[in-house]
Design a protein around this motif. Structure first.
Motif, short mmCIF file in Angstrom:
data_model
loop_
_atom_site.label_atom_id
_atom_site.label_comp_id
_atom_site.label_asym_id
_atom_site.label_seq_id
_atom_site.Cartn_x
_atom_site.Cartn_y
_atom_site.Cartn_z
N LEU A 94 0.83 -1.21 0.00
CA LEU A 94 0.00 0.00 0.00
C LEU A 94 0.86 1.26 0.00
CD1 LEU A 94 -2.77 -1.11 2.52
CD2 LEU A 94 -2.94 -0.97 0.03
N ILE A 95 1.95 1.25 0.78
CA ILE A 95 2.84 2.42 0.81
C ILE A 95 3.51 2.61 -0.54
CG2 ILE A 95 4.97 3.35 1.81
CD1 ILE A 95 4.12 2.19 4.48
N GLY A 96 3.87 1.50 -1.18
CA GLY A 96 4.47 1.58 -2.51
C GLY A 96 3.54 2.23 -3.51
N LEU A 97 2.26 1.84 -3.49
CA LEU A 97 1.28 2.45 -4.39
C LEU A 97 1.08 3.93 -4.08
CD1 LEU A 97 -1.51 -0.30 -4.58
CD2 LEU A 97 0.20 0.27 -6.31
N ALA A 98 1.05 4.25 -2.79
CA ALA A 98 0.88 5.66 -2.40
C ALA A 98 2.07 6.50 -2.84
CB ALA A 98 0.69 5.75 -0.88
N LEU A 99 3.27 5.97 -2.71
CA LEU A 99 4.47 6.69 -3.15
C LEU A 99 4.44 6.92 -4.66
CD1 LEU A 99 7.40 5.06 -1.13
CD2 LEU A 99 6.82 7.48 -1.18
N GLU A 100 3.97 5.92 -5.38
CA GLU A 100 3.92 6.00 -6.83
C GLU A 100 2.98 7.12 -7.30
OE1 GLU A 100 4.98 4.94 -10.64
OE2 GLU A 100 5.70 3.92 -8.84
N ASN A 101 1.90 7.33 -6.55
CA ASN A 101 0.88 8.30 -6.96
C ASN A 101 1.04 9.67 -6.31
OD1 ASN A 101 -0.45 6.32 -8.54
ND2 ASN A 101 -1.46 5.52 -6.71
N GLN A 102 2.06 9.79 -5.45
CA GLN A 102 2.24 11.04 -4.70
C GLN A 102 3.45 11.81 -5.21
OE1 GLN A 102 1.50 14.01 -2.84
NE2 GLN A 102 0.16 12.39 -2.03
N LYS A 103 3.24 13.09 -5.50
CA LYS A 103 4.34 13.92 -6.00
C LYS A 103 4.87 14.89 -4.94
CE LYS A 103 3.80 11.97 -9.98
NZ LYS A 103 4.76 10.91 -10.39
N GLU A 104 4.09 15.16 -3.93
CA GLU A 104 4.50 16.09 -2.88
C GLU A 104 5.65 15.49 -2.06
OE1 GLU A 104 4.81 19.44 -0.87
OE2 GLU A 104 3.29 19.17 -2.43
N LYS A 105 6.77 16.21 -2.00
CA LYS A 105 7.97 15.69 -1.35
C LYS A 105 7.75 15.39 0.13
CE LYS A 105 11.49 17.67 -4.40
NZ LYS A 105 12.69 18.54 -4.48
N SER A 106 7.07 16.28 0.81
CA SER A 106 6.87 16.08 2.26
C SER A 106 6.01 14.85 2.54
CB SER A 106 6.23 17.33 2.87
OG SER A 106 4.96 17.58 2.29
N VAL A 107 5.00 14.63 1.70
CA VAL A 107 4.13 13.46 1.87
C VAL A 107 4.91 12.18 1.54
CG1 VAL A 107 2.01 12.32 1.13
CG2 VAL A 107 2.08 14.81 1.36
N ARG A 108 5.70 12.24 0.46
CA ARG A 108 6.52 11.07 0.09
C ARG A 108 7.50 10.73 1.21
NH1 ARG A 108 7.09 9.34 -5.00
NH2 ARG A 108 9.33 9.06 -4.79
N ARG A 109 8.09 11.76 1.79
CA ARG A 109 9.02 11.52 2.89
C ARG A 109 8.29 10.89 4.08
NH1 ARG A 109 10.55 16.33 3.43
NH2 ARG A 109 12.12 16.26 1.78
N SER A 110 7.10 11.36 4.34
CA SER A 110 6.31 10.80 5.46
C SER A 110 5.97 9.33 5.22
CB SER A 110 5.03 11.62 5.65
OG SER A 110 5.33 12.94 6.00
N LEU A 111 5.64 9.00 3.97
CA LEU A 111 5.34 7.61 3.63
C LEU A 111 6.57 6.73 3.80
CD1 LEU A 111 3.17 8.21 0.44
CD2 LEU A 111 2.37 7.22 2.60
N LEU A 112 7.73 7.25 3.40
CA LEU A 112 8.97 6.50 3.58
C LEU A 112 9.23 6.26 5.06
CD1 LEU A 112 11.67 5.30 2.55
CD2 LEU A 112 12.62 7.62 2.66
N VAL A 113 9.07 7.30 5.87
CA VAL A 113 9.28 7.19 7.32
C VAL A 113 8.30 6.18 7.92
CG1 VAL A 113 9.13 8.41 9.52
CG2 VAL A 113 10.29 9.47 7.58
N LEU A 114 7.06 6.19 7.43
CA LEU A 114 6.06 5.24 7.93
C LEU A 114 6.51 3.81 7.68
CD1 LEU A 114 3.28 4.57 9.10
CD2 LEU A 114 2.33 4.87 6.79
N SER A 115 6.98 3.53 6.46
CA SER A 115 7.46 2.18 6.13
C SER A 115 8.64 1.80 7.00
CB SER A 115 7.84 2.10 4.65
OG SER A 115 8.40 0.83 4.34
N LEU A 116 9.57 2.73 7.19
CA LEU A 116 10.74 2.46 8.03
C LEU A 116 10.32 2.16 9.46
CD1 LEU A 116 13.16 5.26 6.74
CD2 LEU A 116 13.41 2.80 6.38
N CYS A 117 9.39 2.95 9.97
CA CYS A 117 8.94 2.77 11.36
C CYS A 117 8.24 1.43 11.56
CB CYS A 117 8.01 3.91 11.77
SG CYS A 117 8.86 5.50 11.99
N VAL A 118 7.36 1.07 10.60
CA VAL A 118 6.63 -0.19 10.72
C VAL A 118 7.58 -1.38 10.63
CG1 VAL A 118 4.93 -1.71 9.64
CG2 VAL A 118 4.46 0.73 9.87
#
Length: 476
Positions: free
Chosen positions: A61-85
């Motif tokens: 799900l995070i991979g799909l969200a990253l693929e569809n998201q262009k906002e840098k801050s949101v992409r960074r948050s998604l990356l952090v979420l994956s790292l944290c989980v």
């Protein structure tokens, strides 16, 4: 389920037949791989299938969200979420008790006592491997190196692919994931190649590693009563136990993947023929060392920064590599030793000296090369003492007795007398690997059937004397 078990001997042919019965449908084949992988993993402990599924779903799900998201801050948050989980799950199961005990011991040294009991946590097999595999997938999407997959079956099969699920190689999505999208052809030569790798891997595990384990385990358990020669022999045995055990697993994993039309990366390239520590780490557990290079060392600045920062980066990478192996100070010291051996090469700019082995085409190494190989092997073997010991104090005592108990006759062990035949077998094994070091397995050339016959004979004879053991890296 173990590769060297009767259950796997039944499981593999059944999956193989079922898989190739649907060679016209890639979708059905991937579903078969997925179901077989979960069955394979659940055979060990079905309770952790949910953990594997959770990690898969989160990163899908995070991979799909990253693929569809262009906002840098949101992409960074998604990356952090994956790292944290992912790191959070890994940290809980693998390191919670270690940090808890270290914390209470630190306060205890200051006179403050906490009555906190550690939890009875079972370490899920393979969690370090599939966690790093899914993390690399998310990081590569974040960096724009790959596209997120929309096919959940393909992604779930990629994460749980049973040949390499529990002990690697740690595959990159860029290499393995596209293979689940390609239609497979039944190629007899590829099947034969895979079977040869499986046979060679079983030989290394059952004949070499498990026989070495009998003596290495006994010597390390009774080190306080043994002399220098026996302790040196114990370290020598463990060096070959861990190499034959882990590289044997990898050979089997790559061979099994070949049976289904998949190519996994090479994880070992005759590391004990290395001439310095830099070369050793380009030959040993290649999938892990390149993972740390690409996702830790280079983001820290790699070799593009000043010398002190390069030294810092190397130290961080090796300490993390040690800690990845287990929640024990022995692993951190093992990583620190390798850092201490690698840093002088970095300073003198000789860490990349042996990118293309000079001795690759020679029948025998030169005397100078032989000394370098033996010197590197000795240093690696010294570090293995910390890796194998139950505690830091036990490792230091083991080393101390090597230098303090200067007797060089081989002693009787509690199990049986030291096996001269095993040392001879190891010397033959070393020579055999040397003469086949340019090949992925030794069953090539005019004498291939003779070699296969000898290996099968040794499996049926010498193999029966070894204990039934799991692969060492299952505990990591």
């Amino acid at each position: 389920m173990l590769f060297n078990s009767l259950a796997f001997l039944v499981f593999l042919p059944l999956v193989f037949i079922l898989y190739w019965s649907f060679k016209g449908s890639k979708k059905i084949q991937n579903i078969i791989i997925l179901i077989s992988s979960y069955f394979f993993y659940g055979w060990w402990d079905y309770r952790f299938l949910g953990l594997l599924a959770l990690s898969t779903l989160v990163d899908y799900l995070i991979g799909l969200a990253l693929e569809n998201q262009k906002e840098k801050s949101v992409r960074r948050s998604l990356l952090v979420l994956s790292l944290c989980v992912n790191i959070g799950i890994l940290a809980f199961f693998k390191y919670f008790n270690f940090f808890l005990e270290s914390w209470t011991e630190a306060w205890g040294g200051l006179g403050v006592n906490f009555n906190i009991s550690s939890l009875n946590i079972i370490l899920p097999v393979g969690i370090s491997f599939y966690t790093f595999q899914t993390l690399s997938y998310i990081i590569d999407i974040y960096r724009g190196k790959i596209k997120a997959t929309k096919n959940f079956i393909n992604f779930a099969a990629f994460v749980s692919f049973f040949p390499q699920l529990v002990a690697g190689p740690i595959e990159r999505a860029a290499n393995l994931l596209p293979q689940f999208r390609r239609k497979k052809r039944f190629i007899p030569s590829q099947i034969i190649f895979g079977l040869n790798l499986i046979l060679w891997g079983l030989f290394k595990k059952i004949v070499i590693a498990d026989n070495c384990a009998i003596y290495a385990d006994s010597i390390f358990r009774n080190y306080e009563n043994l002399n220098s020669a026996t302790l040196l022999l114990g370290a020598f045995y463990f060096s070959f136990q861990i190499y034959a055990d882990f590289s044997g697993y990898t050979d089997i994993a790559i061979g099994v993947a070949k049976l289904f039309g998949y190519d996994l990366m090479r994880n070992f390239n005759y590391p004990y023929f290395s001439r310095n520590i830099g070369e050793f780490w380009r030959r040993w557990h290649i999938s892990l060392s390149t993972w740390f290079r690409d996702y830790i060392y280079i983001p820290l600045g790699g070799s593009r920064v000043g010398e002190w920062y390069r030294i810092r980066n190397i130290l961080i990478v090796f300490l993390l590599s040690g800690f990845w192996h287990g929640a024990n100070w022995t692993f951190l010291i093992w990583g620190g030793i390798h850092a201490a051996l690698f840093i002088p090469l970095l300073i003198t700019k000789t860490n990349r000296k042996y990118l293309n082995p000079k001795h690759s085409n020679s029948i025998f190494p030169s005397f100078r090369e032989l000394l370098k190989i033996l010197g590197t092997f000795s240093l690696v073997t010294f570090a293995w003492i910390f890796f194998r010991s139950e505690s830091v104090s036990a490792a230091f005592e083991y080393i101390k007795r090597i230098f303090m108990s200067l007797k060089f006759d081989i002693e009787y062990l509690p199990i049986e007398r030291f096996s001269v035949e095993l040392v001879l077998l190891l010397l033959i094994f070393i020579g055999f690997e040397w003469f086949h070091r340019m090949a992925e397995h030794p069953f090539t050339g005019k004498l291939k059937w003779l070699k296969i016959t000898v290996v099968v004979f040794m499996l049926l004879t010498l193999g029966v004397y070894s204990d039934y053991q799991e692969f060492i890296y299952f505990q990591f």
